[in-house]
Design a protein around this motif. Structure first.
Motif, PDB file in Angstrom:
ATOM      1  N   SER A  38       0.813  -1.203   0.000  1.00  0.00           N
ATOM      2  CA  SER A  38       0.000   0.000   0.000  1.00  0.00           C
ATOM      3  C   SER A  38       0.839   1.242   0.000  1.00  0.00           C
ATOM      4  N   ALA A  40       2.803   3.075   2.131  1.00  0.00           N
ATOM      5  CA  ALA A  40       2.980   4.139   3.105  1.00  0.00           C
ATOM      6  C   ALA A  40       4.368   4.108   3.709  1.00  0.00           C
ATOM      7  N   SER A 197      -1.733   5.306   3.695  1.00  0.00           N
ATOM      8  CA  SER A 197      -1.330   4.919   2.349  1.00  0.00           C
ATOM      9  C   SER A 197      -0.736   6.053   1.540  1.00  0.00           C
ATOM     10  N   PRO A 208      -6.786   9.506   0.299  1.00  0.00           N
ATOM     11  CA  PRO A 208      -7.054   8.069   0.229  1.00  0.00           C
ATOM     12  C   PRO A 208      -8.451   7.743  -0.276  1.00  0.00           C
ATOM     13  N   GLY A 481       0.128  -0.952   4.784  1.00  0.00           N
ATOM     14  CA  GLY A 481       0.355   0.455   5.059  1.00  0.00           C
ATOM     15  C   GLY A 481       1.825   0.789   5.137  1.00  0.00           C
ATOM     16  N   TYR A 483       5.862   0.182   3.431  1.00  0.00           N
ATOM     17  CA  TYR A 483       6.387   0.163   2.067  1.00  0.00           C
ATOM     18  C   TYR A 483       7.621  -0.729   1.959  1.00  0.00           C
TER      19      TYR A 483
END
Length: 542
Positions: A38, A40, A197, A208, A481, A483
Motif C-alpha cells: 500500500s 505508506a 497509504s 485516500p 500500510g 512500504y
C-alpha cells in the motif's frame, strides 16, 4: 456515513488496522492473491502530519456499525437531503483526471446527461481518462514515462513511488496536515487509518480512497436456493462444506455449487495469516503456513468432484457474478463491497443473498476471515497543477460528500427520472443511470463506505448483520500500510507465480508436494528480502 471514531488510536493500531491492497488498489472486487504494497512510509502515523479526523454527524444511521468496526447501514435515504457544498468547487478551467474503472466505459460527455450535469455542479468541465483496472498499472507507467500525468491521478503500483511522488506530485501537507484539513470537511471525515497509504517522508501526497472492512472477503450464498433444497447455511467443518457443495451441484442441469474456487474461504478455515504474520522482529508470509497441504487437499476434492464451475479458472471476475445471479452457482467468494453488483445481476426477483461464515478446520467454531484495508489506494495532484491545488482539493472534497447529502445522492444515483427511479422512497438506478454514472468518481475520491442497498428491501440489514458477525474477529495484515521497494518491484511477479501454482494444484496439474519447493524458490527469489524490508518497517513504526 458516520465512520467508527478512530481519533484515539495508537501508531500500532493504525498499522494493524490496514489491509493489503496495492497502491492504486487492485482490479475488481476480489482481492484473492493480492500482495501487501500500500506504499505508506514508516513515518505515516506521525501525529504532526496526520490530518485531523472530524466525523460527519449530519445523518443518524439506521444501524450503527462503529461498535463492530464496520460501516453504518441505512434503510432509507433521507427524504430531504441537505446541501453539503455551498458553491461549485471548480474555477471554470478544465479538471483532468486519470483513474481506472471496473465497469464498462460510459458514454462520452456529448451523449451523457449525468456527465453534463456533473460539470455544471462542479463549475469546471471534468475530463476523465478511464482505463480498465486490470490494465491500469501499465497505463499509469506509460503516462509517467511520457510526463503526461493528469491534474488528478490515481497512483499506480509502480517502483520507487516515494521518489515519483516527490518529483511529480504536489505536497499537500500545508493544506491537509492536522487541523488544516478542516477547510475540506468531507476529506476530514475519512478515517485516520486510511491516510497511512499516502504519507511518505512525513509529507502528505494524496487523498485516500477509503474502504476498510467492506473490502473483506466472504462466501456469498444464494439463500433462496439453499432454502428451496432444505439445506442449512451453517457449515461446522470442512466435511459439511463438501456435503453442501455436493447437494448444490447438478451437472446435468449445468449447476455447480461454486462459481469459482473458494481458495480464500478454505484458507480461512485453517487460520492462515492475512498475507503476513509477526514473528518477533520479523514477519512471515502466509505462503509458509503449515496448513497449505491440508487446504489444497480440500480444494482439490471440490474441483475433482465437479463442485466448482468448469470455467472457474478461465473467466473474468464478472463471470462469477453472472453465475451467481442466474443460479448456475449458489456460492461465490467476493468482497462485501460487491453486494450491490450481485443484486444488480440477479435474474430471479425472489433471490435472497446470504453469507456463510468459514468453519474452523477442526470443527471447534467459526473461523476468521481476512480484514480488508482502510484504503484501496489514493489520488495525488500533479505538481504541474500546484497553482490550482485548493480548487482541486475542493473538487475532491465535493466527491467525498457523505451519505445523506444532495451531493452523494447525485454522485451515486444521478438525476431523478433519468438515472434513477424512486421505489419505496429510495433511489434505484435505471439502466441509463448505471451506464452514465460510471465515471470512476469513486476512484477519484469517495466518502467512507455506507451500507445502502435500495435495490431490494432487507439487503442493507442482511449485509450489516453478516459483517457484524464476521468482521470484529477478522485478521489484519500487520504490515499493510508499510512500504517495501522489493515488494513493489518483484512482488507482483512472485505472487502471480504462486497464484498460478495454486490454481494448477487445485486442478490436479501439479502435485500438492510442489508447494514446498515453490515456497523455497519464492523466498530466495525475493520473498525473504520483502519480509526483511517489511519487518524493518514494522519495527521502525513502533
Amino acid at each position: 456515513m458516520n465512520t467508527p471514531d478512530s481519533r484515539l488510536v495508537t501508531r500500532r493500531t493504525l498499522l494493524a488496522g490496514l489491509g493489503a491492497f496495492g497502491l492504486a488498489g487492485a482490479a475488481g472486487c476480489s482481492n484473492e492473491g493480492r500482495g501487501g504494497t500500500s506504499g505508506a512510509n514508516t513515518s505515516g502515523s506521525g501525529s504532526d502530519v496526520r490530518p485531523a479526523y472530524v466525523r460527519y454527524t449530519g445523518v443518524e444511521p439506521d444501524l450503527a456499525g462503529a461498535e463492530y468496526n464496520i460501516p453504518n447501514a441505512f434503510i432509507r435515504y433521507p427524504a430531504n437531503p441537505v446541501r453539503a457544498v455551498d458553491a461549485p468547487p471548480g474555477d471554470g478551467k478544465p479538471i483532468n483526471v486519470l483513474t481506472y474503472t471496473n465497469t464498462p466505459i460510459p458514454p462520452k460527455v456529448e451523449q451523457n446527461l449525468f456527465w453534463q450535469e456533473l460539470n455544471k455542479r462542479v463549475g469546471s468541465p471534468v475530463s476523465v481518462s478511464l482505463t480498465p483496472s486490470v490494465d491500469y498499472t501499465q497505463k499509469f507507467a506509460t503516462t509517467v514515462a511520457g510526463d503526461q500525468l493528469a491534474d488528478i491521478f490515481l497512483v499506480g503500483a509502480v517502483p520507487q513511488v516515494p521518489q515519483l511522488l516527490q518529483a511529480k506530485a504536489t505536497d499537500l501537507t500545508p493544506h491537509l496536515a492536522g487541523d488544516k484539513i478542516k477547510k475540506y470537511p468531507f476529506l476530514a471525515n475519512l478515517p485516520e487509518t486510511a491516510w497511512n497509504s499516502c504519507i511518505f517522508g512525513n509529507k502528505i501526497y494524496g487523498v485516500p480512497i477509503s474502504r476498510g472492512a467492506i473490502s473483506s472477503q466472504a462466501l456469498y450464498s444464494r439463500a433462496d436456493l439453499l432454502e428451496q433444497q432444505g439445506l442449512s447455511a451453517q457449515v461446522k467443518n470442512p466435511d459439511d462444506f463438501v456435503e453442501l457443495s455436493k447437494a448444490l451441484t447438478d451437472r446435468r442441469r449445468n449447476r455447480f455449487a461454486l462459481a469459482a474456487a473458494p481458495t480464500a474461504f478454505v484458507r480461512n478455515m485453517f487460520d492462515m495469516p492475512n498475507n503476513w504474520s509477526e514473528n518477533g522482529t520479523t514477519v512471515v508470509s502466509y505462503f509458509e503456513h503449515e496448513a497449505h497441504e491440508q487446504a489444497f487437499e480440500l480444494l482439490r476434492k471440490l474441483w475433482s468432484s465437479g463442485y466448482i464451475h468448469p470455467d472457474a479458472f478461465s473467466g473474468q471476475n464478472q463471470d462469477l457474478k453472472v453465475r451467481f445471479g442466474n443460479g448456475t452457482s449458489a456460492l461465490a467468494v467476493d468482497t462485501f463491497s460487491a453486494w450491490p453488483s450481485y443484486l444488480q445481476t440477479t435474474v430471479d426477483p425472489q433471490t435472497r443473498i446470504g453469507i456463510i461464515p468459514p468453519p474452523k478446520h477442526d470443527g471447534s467454531g467459526q473461523g476468521r476471515i481476512w480484514l480488508g484495508a482502510p484504503a484501496i489506494g489514493f489520488t495525488a495532484i500533479s505538481k504541474k497543477a500546484e497553482a490550482r491545488v485548493e480548487t482541486l482539493l475542493a473538487y475532491l472534497n465535493f466527491l467525498a460528500a457523505p451519505f445523506g447529502t444532495q451531493e452523494y445522492l447525485f454522485r451515486k444515483f444521478g438525476l431523478p427520472g433519468v438515472h434513477h427511479r424512486v421505489v419505496n422512497g429510495n433511489p434505484v438506478l435505471t439502466p441509463k443511470g448505471f451506464s452514465e454514472t460510471q465515471l470512476g468518481l469513486m476512484y477519484q475520491a469517495d466518502s467512507p463506505w455506507t451500507i445502502f442497498l435500495p435495490e431490494k428491501e432487507g439487503n442493507s440489514a442482511a449485509e450489516f448483520n453478516a459483517m457484524k458477525q464476521l468482521c470484529p474477529t477478522a485478521i489484519a495484515d500487520p504490515v499493510a500500510g508499510l512500504y517495501s521497494e522489493t515488494n513493489v518491484r518483484k512482488g507482483p511477479q512472485l505472487t502471480e507465480t504462486m497464484t498460478q501454482l495454486t490454481n494448477d494444484i487445485i486442478q490436479g496439474r501439479q502435485p500438492v508436494s510442489a508447494w514446498a519447493g515453490a515456497v523455497k524458490k519464492w523466498k530466495s527469489g525475493g520473498g525473504d528480502q520483502i519480509a526483511e524490508e517489511f519487518g524493518q518497517a514494522l519495527e521502525a513504526s513502533r
